[in-house]
Design a protein around this motif. Structure first.
Motif, PDB file in Angstrom:
ATOM      1  N   ALA A 352      15.934  43.211  64.495  1.00  0.00           N
ATOM      2  CA  ALA A 352      14.596  43.475  63.959  1.00  0.00           C
ATOM      3  C   ALA A 352      13.562  43.492  65.086  1.00  0.00           C
ATOM      4  O   ALA A 352      12.680  44.351  65.137  1.00  0.00           O
ATOM      5  CB  ALA A 352      14.233  42.431  62.909  1.00  0.00           C
ATOM      6  N   ARG A 353      13.686  42.547  66.026  1.00  0.00           N
ATOM      7  CA  ARG A 353      12.764  42.514  67.161  1.00  0.00           C
ATOM      8  C   ARG A 353      12.978  43.719  68.080  1.00  0.00           C
ATOM      9  O   ARG A 353      12.028  44.281  68.629  1.00  0.00           O
ATOM     10  CB  ARG A 353      12.958  41.209  67.949  1.00  0.00           C
ATOM     11  N   GLU A 354      14.239  44.129  68.226  1.00  0.00           N
ATOM     12  CA  GLU A 354      14.555  45.231  69.130  1.00  0.00           C
ATOM     13  C   GLU A 354      14.110  46.582  68.578  1.00  0.00           C
ATOM     14  O   GLU A 354      13.626  47.443  69.329  1.00  0.00           O
ATOM     15  CB  GLU A 354      16.062  45.249  69.405  1.00  0.00           C
ATOM     16  N   THR A 355      14.268  46.795  67.263  1.00  0.00           N
ATOM     17  CA  THR A 355      13.949  48.095  66.665  1.00  0.00           C
ATOM     18  C   THR A 355      12.527  48.172  66.126  1.00  0.00           C
ATOM     19  O   THR A 355      12.060  49.273  65.798  1.00  0.00           O
ATOM     20  CB  THR A 355      14.923  48.395  65.507  1.00  0.00           C
ATOM     21  N   GLY A 356      11.858  47.044  66.011  1.00  0.00           N
ATOM     22  CA  GLY A 356      10.511  47.046  65.453  1.00  0.00           C
ATOM     23  C   GLY A 356      10.495  47.196  63.943  1.00  0.00           C
ATOM     24  O   GLY A 356       9.448  47.457  63.339  1.00  0.00           O
ATOM     25  N   LYS A 357      11.662  47.033  63.305  1.00  0.00           N
ATOM     26  CA  LYS A 357      11.740  47.142  61.845  1.00  0.00           C
ATOM     27  C   LYS A 357      11.613  45.763  61.210  1.00  0.00           C
ATOM     28  O   LYS A 357      11.967  44.755  61.808  1.00  0.00           O
ATOM     29  CB  LYS A 357      13.065  47.786  61.430  1.00  0.00           C
ATOM     30  N   SER A 358      11.096  45.752  59.988  1.00  0.00           N
ATOM     31  CA  SER A 358      11.019  44.512  59.222  1.00  0.00           C
ATOM     32  C   SER A 358      12.248  44.445  58.324  1.00  0.00           C
ATOM     33  O   SER A 358      12.429  45.305  57.448  1.00  0.00           O
ATOM     34  CB  SER A 358       9.733  44.476  58.391  1.00  0.00           C
ATOM     35  N   ILE A 359      13.097  43.439  58.541  1.00  0.00           N
ATOM     36  CA  ILE A 359      14.404  43.395  57.867  1.00  0.00           C
ATOM     37  C   ILE A 359      14.614  42.026  57.227  1.00  0.00           C
ATOM     38  O   ILE A 359      14.342  40.988  57.850  1.00  0.00           O
ATOM     39  CB  ILE A 359      15.555  43.667  58.862  1.00  0.00           C
ATOM     40  N   GLU A 360      15.096  42.033  56.024  1.00  0.00           N
ATOM     41  CA  GLU A 360      15.491  40.803  55.338  1.00  0.00           C
ATOM     42  C   GLU A 360      16.987  40.847  55.061  1.00  0.00           C
ATOM     43  O   GLU A 360      17.490  41.833  54.512  1.00  0.00           O
ATOM     44  CB  GLU A 360      14.726  40.634  54.029  1.00  0.00           C
ATOM     45  N   LEU A 361      17.697  39.796  55.467  1.00  0.00           N
ATOM     46  CA  LEU A 361      19.134  39.697  55.196  1.00  0.00           C
ATOM     47  C   LEU A 361      19.357  38.824  53.975  1.00  0.00           C
ATOM     48  O   LEU A 361      18.867  37.695  53.909  1.00  0.00           O
ATOM     49  CB  LEU A 361      19.863  39.107  56.401  1.00  0.00           C
ATOM     50  N   VAL A 362      20.078  39.347  53.006  1.00  0.00           N
ATOM     51  CA  VAL A 362      20.409  38.605  51.785  1.00  0.00           C
ATOM     52  C   VAL A 362      21.917  38.437  51.726  1.00  0.00           C
ATOM     53  O   VAL A 362      22.662  39.410  51.938  1.00  0.00           O
ATOM     54  CB  VAL A 362      19.909  39.354  50.529  1.00  0.00           C
ATOM     55  N   THR A 363      22.387  37.230  51.487  1.00  0.00           N
ATOM     56  CA  THR A 363      23.828  36.991  51.368  1.00  0.00           C
ATOM     57  C   THR A 363      24.150  36.508  49.961  1.00  0.00           C
ATOM     58  O   THR A 363      23.403  35.718  49.377  1.00  0.00           O
ATOM     59  CB  THR A 363      24.310  35.949  52.400  1.00  0.00           C
ATOM     60  N   GLU A 364      25.274  36.965  49.450  1.00  0.00           N
ATOM     61  CA  GLU A 364      25.717  36.600  48.102  1.00  0.00           C
ATOM     62  C   GLU A 364      27.203  36.257  48.147  1.00  0.00           C
ATOM     63  O   GLU A 364      27.961  36.860  48.905  1.00  0.00           O
ATOM     64  CB  GLU A 364      25.486  37.757  47.120  1.00  0.00           C
ATOM     65  N   GLY A 365      27.603  35.292  47.329  1.00  0.00           N
ATOM     66  CA  GLY A 365      29.024  34.945  47.223  1.00  0.00           C
ATOM     67  C   GLY A 365      29.566  34.232  48.441  1.00  0.00           C
ATOM     68  O   GLY A 365      30.745  34.399  48.787  1.00  0.00           O
ATOM     69  N   GLU A 366      28.709  33.406  49.110  1.00  0.00           N
ATOM     70  CA  GLU A 366      29.154  32.737  50.335  1.00  0.00           C
ATOM     71  C   GLU A 366      30.301  31.773  50.110  1.00  0.00           C
ATOM     72  O   GLU A 366      31.041  31.441  51.043  1.00  0.00           O
ATOM     73  CB  GLU A 366      27.994  31.972  50.985  1.00  0.00           C
ATOM     74  N   THR A 367      30.484  31.293  48.874  1.00  0.00           N
ATOM     75  CA  THR A 367      31.548  30.316  48.605  1.00  0.00           C
ATOM     76  C   THR A 367      32.912  30.972  48.382  1.00  0.00           C
ATOM     77  O   THR A 367      33.912  30.268  48.260  1.00  0.00           O
ATOM     78  CB  THR A 367      31.195  29.456  47.382  1.00  0.00           C
TER      79      THR A 367
END
Length: 661
Positions: A352-367
């Motif tokens: 995100a810092r390198e590309t200048g994009k605003s990015i949110e990472l969402v994770t599901e089913g971690e268990t």
């Protein structure tokens, strides 16, 4: 086998780095979160102390600067900022290098990071250029007005010194807090005949007078707290048995004498519930369990051919026990997929810092749990897929605003279990795959004929071809066409498949279907001609009978009616060119490939079989219809069918036969 203390520390350091990194990334969501600030500080403090104990002095000195910066944040002297978090994240990479190569030339890189750290927290926040304060001499005079006296009794576990913990280091840290008297507790010291040289039998009673808060004492024991006995009691400083002068109070006093036994109400802290076992030992144990399963299969075959009732009873007991042992072993090898997903938080932050994009990472089913070998081998493919989603999929904030989307793009990593496989999905809400550009690149590369009719899924699968890239220019993220090729090869090596869904302007979704384990599976043993084969039971839905008359009537269309639906089927006898005549009563095994149901016509269903997967030789690497082989109870070999590739090969042959007819 005696564990190398240095390797033990390196293993613990990896966990500490993950803990610190997780705290830093969580802190970015709320820079005023005191719990996360404290968590990062504790992690840095633990890393510094452990590093010093194991002789990683350069690591301890460098980490001390980061710890001091977060100590100032914790005390409210300077605010937490995104720049400070970014610097400490980069400092972690430097710390990792100091752990892996402690004698390398890291001074220049360390100085650059310290300069950035200094700028991030302000001129007065950066520590001095020297090493951490020496572990001797008090930091605060004991006669401070708010001084409190503490009686501290502690005892480390017997294996503490063997694991690299030095009690003198803990006593030195207590001495830094103020004037103290130390007595050693010898009450658990055994006779010379019973003494084990590597065990620690001593305890300590420390009388400390300090103006530091109680939490400072807890910080001293923070990285051994779980395994030790600790009791801390506060009392007014006037309660000292022998009043001391100011000059005496300014120096820590250490008197070591035998003390009374630790009171009975001192309860040991909860012992660690986890045991570290080298991965190689688990792999070796898995191999032994596999050999046991094969031997048990042979014993069962001998028992069923015998009239000896006692032999049959023993065989049933061994079968039950080997099955339970197999299931237990499989659980031991299972690792939550969250341990894999957690690695991508830092990657997304950096991109995100390198590309200048605003990015949110969402994770599901971690268990969701997967075999540890699968986790290890999926790491690189997921890195390529996430980087591809960010570089090719997500738009810049300006482009997203122009298309009516929010400025922040979302990348979702999800895991679900379906039967005997795990489905890992990488999804983004970006621009989607440009099908015209994919087709143009495929035609230019000679992968397809110009204007050739192609199913949408087949067109999208082109992005996994070697050297294939639709990037306009090569960047540090992508454009060379090698990443997605790696994804395909790795997933196929894991006996998995890849599905792609892409909607223009809405985003893309890549689903990896991977077997839960690579070692032992439940299978259905079948016979085709004179050969025996194994179908993974997780892919089997049901079995039907196909008479010879029905087989002859279905020539040319190869469909069977099942509960008001038509299911295509493949004659394995013809696909494998057995040269044998069909049986009078053939069987159809209905299998699921994840996207469709297909029937496999076999001559005989022998029964279920615990299948120990053996890898194919290098000579058979190109035979994609088989994923491995297994040894049967009679010593024979049965090939394990790769259902996905088998169905694809069968459908291609059926289409060729219809075209020829």
């Amino acid at each position: 086998m005696t564990l190398d203390p240095i390797q033990v520390f390196r293993t613990e350091a990896v966990e500490l780095f993950e803990q610190i990194e997780s705290g830093l990334l969580d802190l970015l969501h709320d820079l005023s979160d005191h719990d996360q600030i404290d968590a990062v500080f504790r992690g840095l403090h633990t890393l510094k102390g452990s590093g010093a104990m194991f002789g990683f002095d350069a690591l301890a000195a460098f980490t001390h600067h980061c710890e001091t910066a977060f100590d100032r944040v914790r005390k409210g002297e300077v605010p937490a900022t995104s720049e400070l978090v970014a610097v400490v994240l980069e400092a972690q990479d430097h710390m990792r290098a100091l752990v892996e190569t402690p004698h390398g030339d890291h001074e220049q890189a360390g100085n650059r990071l310290l300069a950035r750290l200094h700028a991030a927290v302000g001129a007065g926040a950066a520590p001095g250029a020297g090493a951490p304060p020496p572990a001797s001499g008090p930091r605060r005079p004991a006669e401070a007005p708010a001084a409190t006296a503490y009686d501290i009794r502690f005892r480390l576990p017997a294996n503490a010194m063997a694991n690299g913990t030095n009690p003198l280091g803990l006593l030195d840290e207590l001495a830094e807090l103020g004037a103290c008297e130390i007595r050693v507790d010898l009450t658990r010291l055994p006779s010379l005949a019973e003494l084990v040289p590597t065990d620690l039998y001593l305890g300590w009673h420390v009388h400390l007078v300090t103006d530091a808060p109680r939490s400072a004492i807890d910080d001293v024991f923070i990285f051994v707290m779980d395994d030790m006995e600790l009791q801390v009691e506060a009392s007014p400083p006037e309660a000292e048995a022998e009043p001391r002068t100011a000059e005496q109070a300014a120096e820590p006093v250490r008197r070591e004498t035998a003390s009374a036994p630790v009171p009975a109400d001192v309860k040991p802290a909860k012992a660690a519930e986890n045991v570290r076992v080298p991965a190689e030992r688990l792999d070796e144990l898995m191999d032994r369990v596999g050999e046991l399963v094969i031997a048990q299969s042979r014993l069962s075959q001998l028992a069923h051919a015998s009239i000896d009732i006692h032999l049959r009873n023993v065989s049933e007991d061994v079968e039950r026990l080997s099955g339970e042992l197999r299931d237990t072993m499989m659980v031991l090898r299972m690792v939550p997929v969250g341990s894999l997903f957690g690695r991508f938080r830092r990657l997304v932050h950096d991109l995100a810092r390198e590309t200048g994009k605003s990015i949110e990472l969402v994770t599901e089913g971690e268990t969701t749990e997967v075999d540890k070998t699968v986790i290890e081998r999926l790491s690189d493919p997921l890195v390529h897929l996430v980087r591809n989603a960010i570089d090719h999929g997500l738009e810049t904030p300006a482009e997203r605003r122009a298309s009516g989307k929010g400025e922040t793009g979302t990348v979702v990593l999800a895991a679900t279990q379906s039967g005997g496989e795990v489905i890992i999905t990488i999804r983004d809400d970006g621009r989607g795959i440009n099908r015209e550009r994919v087709r143009a690149k495929a035609e230019a590369s000679g992968l397809i004929q110009p204007g050739a009719a192609l199913a949408d899924q087949d067109l999208l699968q082109m992005i996994f071809q070697p050297g294939f890239s639709t990037a306009q220019q090569i960047t540090s993220l992508s454009g060379r066409g090698v990443g997605m090729d790696v994804v395909k090869k790795t997933v196929e090596a894991l006996r998995g498949t890849i599905d792609i869904v892409s909607r223009p302007g809405e985003g893309s979704e890549v689903a990896l279907r991977i077997p839960l384990t690579l070692a032992i599976i439940d299978g259905l043993l079948i016979r085709v001609g004179k050969g025996r084969y194994v179908i993974p039971l997780s892919a089997v839905e049901e079995c039907l009978e196909l008479s010879l008359d029905e087989d002859l009537r279905s020539r040319g269309r190869s469909f069977i009616s099942l509960r008001d639906s038509l299911i295509p089927y493949i004659r394995l006898r013809e696909l494998f060119a057995t040269g044998t005549e069909p049986e009078l009563h053939q069987k159809v095994v209905v299998v699921s490939t994840g996207t469709e149901r297909v029937g496999l016509v076999v001559d005989q269903i022998i029964g279920d079989h615990q299948t120990v997967i053996k890898s194919m030789s290098k000579l058979h690497q190109d035979v994609v219809t088989f994923s491995g082989a297994t040894i049967l109870g009679d010593g024979g070999v049965a090939l394990i069918l790769d259902v996905g590739h088998l169905v694809a090969a069968g459908q291609k042959q059926e289409a060729h036969m219809r075209a020829a007819g």
